[in-house]
Motif scaffolding. Structure first.
Motif, mmCIF file in Angstrom:
data_model
loop_
_atom_site.group_PDB
_atom_site.id
_atom_site.type_symbol
_atom_site.label_atom_id
_atom_site.label_comp_id
_atom_site.label_asym_id
_atom_site.label_seq_id
_atom_site.Cartn_x
_atom_site.Cartn_y
_atom_site.Cartn_z
ATOM 1 N N HIS A 283 39.568 60.125 -42.292
ATOM 2 C CA HIS A 283 38.581 60.053 -41.214
ATOM 3 C C HIS A 283 37.314 60.820 -41.570
ATOM 4 O O HIS A 283 36.200 60.333 -41.354
ATOM 5 N N LYS A 284 37.478 61.998 -42.139
ATOM 6 C CA LYS A 284 36.319 62.817 -42.499
ATOM 7 C C LYS A 284 35.440 62.108 -43.524
ATOM 8 O O LYS A 284 34.208 62.202 -43.463
ATOM 9 N N MET A 287 36.580 56.637 -44.863
ATOM 10 C CA MET A 287 37.090 55.790 -45.940
ATOM 11 C C MET A 287 37.086 54.308 -45.563
ATOM 12 O O MET A 287 36.920 53.427 -46.410
ATOM 13 N N TYR A 288 37.288 54.027 -44.285
ATOM 14 C CA TYR A 288 37.373 52.655 -43.803
ATOM 15 C C TYR A 288 36.044 51.907 -43.914
ATOM 16 O O TYR A 288 36.026 50.692 -44.057
ATOM 17 N N LYS A 289 34.912 52.618 -43.882
ATOM 18 C CA LYS A 289 33.614 51.926 -43.844
ATOM 19 C C LYS A 289 33.275 51.197 -45.142
ATOM 20 O O LYS A 289 33.021 49.982 -45.113
ATOM 21 N N PRO A 290 33.239 51.877 -46.308
ATOM 22 C CA PRO A 290 32.925 51.127 -47.522
ATOM 23 C C PRO A 290 33.942 50.049 -47.843
ATOM 24 O O PRO A 290 33.581 48.971 -48.331
ATOM 25 N N ILE A 291 35.221 50.309 -47.531
ATOM 26 C CA ILE A 291 36.245 49.295 -47.784
ATOM 27 C C ILE A 291 36.052 48.108 -46.842
ATOM 28 O O ILE A 291 36.073 46.946 -47.267
ATOM 29 N N LYS A 347 43.526 61.396 -32.866
ATOM 30 C CA LYS A 347 42.660 60.933 -31.778
ATOM 31 C C LYS A 347 41.390 60.277 -32.317
ATOM 32 O O LYS A 347 40.290 60.812 -32.224
ATOM 33 N N ASP A 348 41.575 59.097 -32.884
ATOM 34 C CA ASP A 348 40.441 58.293 -33.335
ATOM 35 C C ASP A 348 40.940 56.884 -33.632
ATOM 36 O O ASP A 348 42.087 56.707 -34.056
ATOM 37 N N HIS A 349 40.091 55.907 -33.397
ATOM 38 C CA HIS A 349 40.506 54.514 -33.640
ATOM 39 C C HIS A 349 40.436 54.135 -35.111
ATOM 40 O O HIS A 349 40.919 53.080 -35.511
#
Length: 515
Positions: A283-284, A287-291, A347-349
């Motif tokens: 989350h920090k 990681m999900y964004k570039p992928i 606590k994050d989607h």
């Protein structure tokens, strides 16, 4: 030991050095400090003085000094040569760069990068990464003292005055003078940070690093240095874009999923453990964004009847080729990541809504080949990938049945991933049933999946999640008006649904009965 013995040992040391490879020689030079050179000169000087002592004393310029502790010419020369050999061995086997040699490290790493000698550069970075990363990550004591003593910079702003911050001119002036005793930055740290930033901005080297030394690349992503954001983008894109990257292998080897939907992280899968065992790291680093962004661009680029994904499914859904697909691997990554976020009650989607965008992109690129058999469960490869995304989101919603044990009503359910998974599942269903590229048989198939999930949720008193699914299906956005076209399609499809999935008290019929 006379001159012959000294020359013999010296020749052996020179021969040993010459036998080292170029990268080993550079490695050796990086570990030899100015103090080491002075030691070598001193030892050789001592040996030469002992050897030439009869000549020196013959001039009668100085008086001879007696030997102590049983030493004589032989033992003194032997001792100096022994220390010289031990020093050489220690430096060959050492694993630390002296502080004075980081300028040499910066120059050497830049030269290797410029010459594209990635094997040599990767070897050096892997060997010294712990020391280099620690220097960047650790603030030296005098910089800490400077920062602690320096008055708040906000005092120069007209909006500074508040209850907590009061401007004390004399005290702040005194503190400002004290800070001049301590440097504001560390020269060694700056040199190392700039050199590392330069190395990790090279896309070609980062790709090499992910395949050759993935854990070094992962550890570097946690550091805060110049161009850190650019590096993490390159790193995660390299992991998802190359089928030879360790992420592909680890996701394939990490398919142990329990009935609760949680994936077991095998210890042999170092990357997944590094980023997902403590989900806050992923989350920090976002990681999900570039992928996710890469997968979306990949889907947009693969369209047309002749495209690989628009061909008949054949054995794609069961065979080897799916494990080389960035879309499938991207889905697997989100599956493992979101399951960890749910099981760790994070606590994050974690932007699981990317999967909804994947389905939207696939529906836009879907243009089945004329050879596709529409009577098959998955007519084309894109059809299978849609199902895979949809079923992953369905499992995330189902995880709520296993992770929530506290009495109802739930406290702040919107903070957790399964809440957003329910919303996303409804949005996915909306896109599918509104698409003219899906026939009624396929729409019925996906509606049945949703109805089964809603029935299970209703039976376990999780109607809040069932309501989220249907509400996000019939609305294009959270607070927008109801889409009556979707309502009409749902009514039509529901008539053909198996009677086992129907119930007058179900959340689906209750909500649909309002329109």
């Amino acid at each position: 030991m006379g001159a012959n013995g000294f020359l013999t040992v010296l020749a052996l040391l020179v021969a040993g050095y010459s036998l080292l490879s170029d990268i080993k020689r550079l490695d050796f030079k990086l570990r030899v400090s100015k103090f080491d050179y002075l030691m070598v000169i001193g030892l050789i000087g001592a040996i030469l003085i002992v050897i030439y002592s009869p000549v020196i004393l013959s001039f009668k310029v100085i008086e001879p000094i007696g030997w102590y502790w049983g030493f004589d010419e032989e033992t003194m020369s032997f001792s100096c040569l022994t220390i010289l050999i031990l020093l050489f061995i220690y430096k060959v086997l050492g694993n630390k760069i002296p502080t004075s040699n980081f300028e040499l490290w910066a120059c050497s790493s830049e030269r290797l990068l410029r010459e594209k000698k990635f094997t040599e550069l990767g070897f050096l970075l892997e060997k010294y990464h712990n020391q280099i990363f620690e220097i960047i990550d650790t603030e030296v004591w005098y910089v800490q003292a400077h920062n602690a003593l320096h008055p708040p910079r906000a005092i120069f702003s007209p909006t500074f005055i508040s209850k907590k911050n009061v401007y004390h001119p004399f005290a702040d002036y005194f503190r400002l003078q004290l800070t001049k005793l301590f440097p504001a930055n560390c020269k060694t740290q700056d040199v190392v940070e700039v050199s590392l930033s330069r190395i990790l901005k090279s896309k070609s080297f980062v790709i090499f690093l992910t395949e050759g030394y993935p854990i070094v690349a992962a550890k570097a992503s946690e550091l805060r240095f110049r161009d850190h954001d650019e590096y993490t983008k390159i790193l995660f894109e390299a992991l998802i874009s190359k089928s030879s990257s360790p992420l592909y292998r680890e996701l394939r080897d990490n398919q142990n999923c329990s009935y609760t939907g949680e994936y077991y992280l095998d210890e042999s899968n170092a990357l997944l453990n590094f980023y997902l065992k403590d989900i806050s790291i992923a989350h920090k680093l976002s990681m999900y964004k570039p992928i996710g962004d890469y997968v979306l661009e990949y889907i947009k680029a693969h369209k047309g009847k002749d495209d690989f994904y628009n061909q008949p499914n054949d054995r794609f859904s069961e065979g080897e080729s799916r494990w080389e697909s960035p879309i499938f691997i991207g889905t697997c990554f989100f599956e493992v990541m979101i399951s960890q976020a749910i099981s760790q009650r994070y606590k994050d989607h974690m932007w699981l809504m990317y999967c909804d965008s994947f389905i939207g992109g696939i529906l836009n690129s879907l243009d089945r080949s004329s050879e596709v058999d529409m009577d098959r469960e998955f007519p084309s490869r894109y059809d299978y990938l849609i199902y895979n995304l949809f079923s992953a989101c369905d499992r995330w919603v189902g995880a709520v049945e296993h992770v929530i044990n506290q009495p109802k009503p739930f406290k702040n359910p919107q903070h957790y991933p399964e809440y957003w998974a329910a919303k996303t599942l409804g949005s996915m269903l909306r896109k599918i049933i509104k698409s003219d590229k899906m026939d009624n048989h396929q729409k019925d198939y996906f509606l049945d999946i949703v109805l089964r999930r809603m029935r299970n949720l209703d039976h376990k008193d999780f109607q809040v999640y069932s309501t989220l699914i249907i509400d996000n299906c019939i609305r294009p956005a959270e607070y927008s008006a109801v889409d009556h076209d979707v309502i009409a399609i749902l009514h039509q499809l529901y008539r053909n649904t198996d009677h086992v999935l129907k119930s007058h008290t179900s959340t689906f019929e209750v909500e649909m009965g309002k329109y």
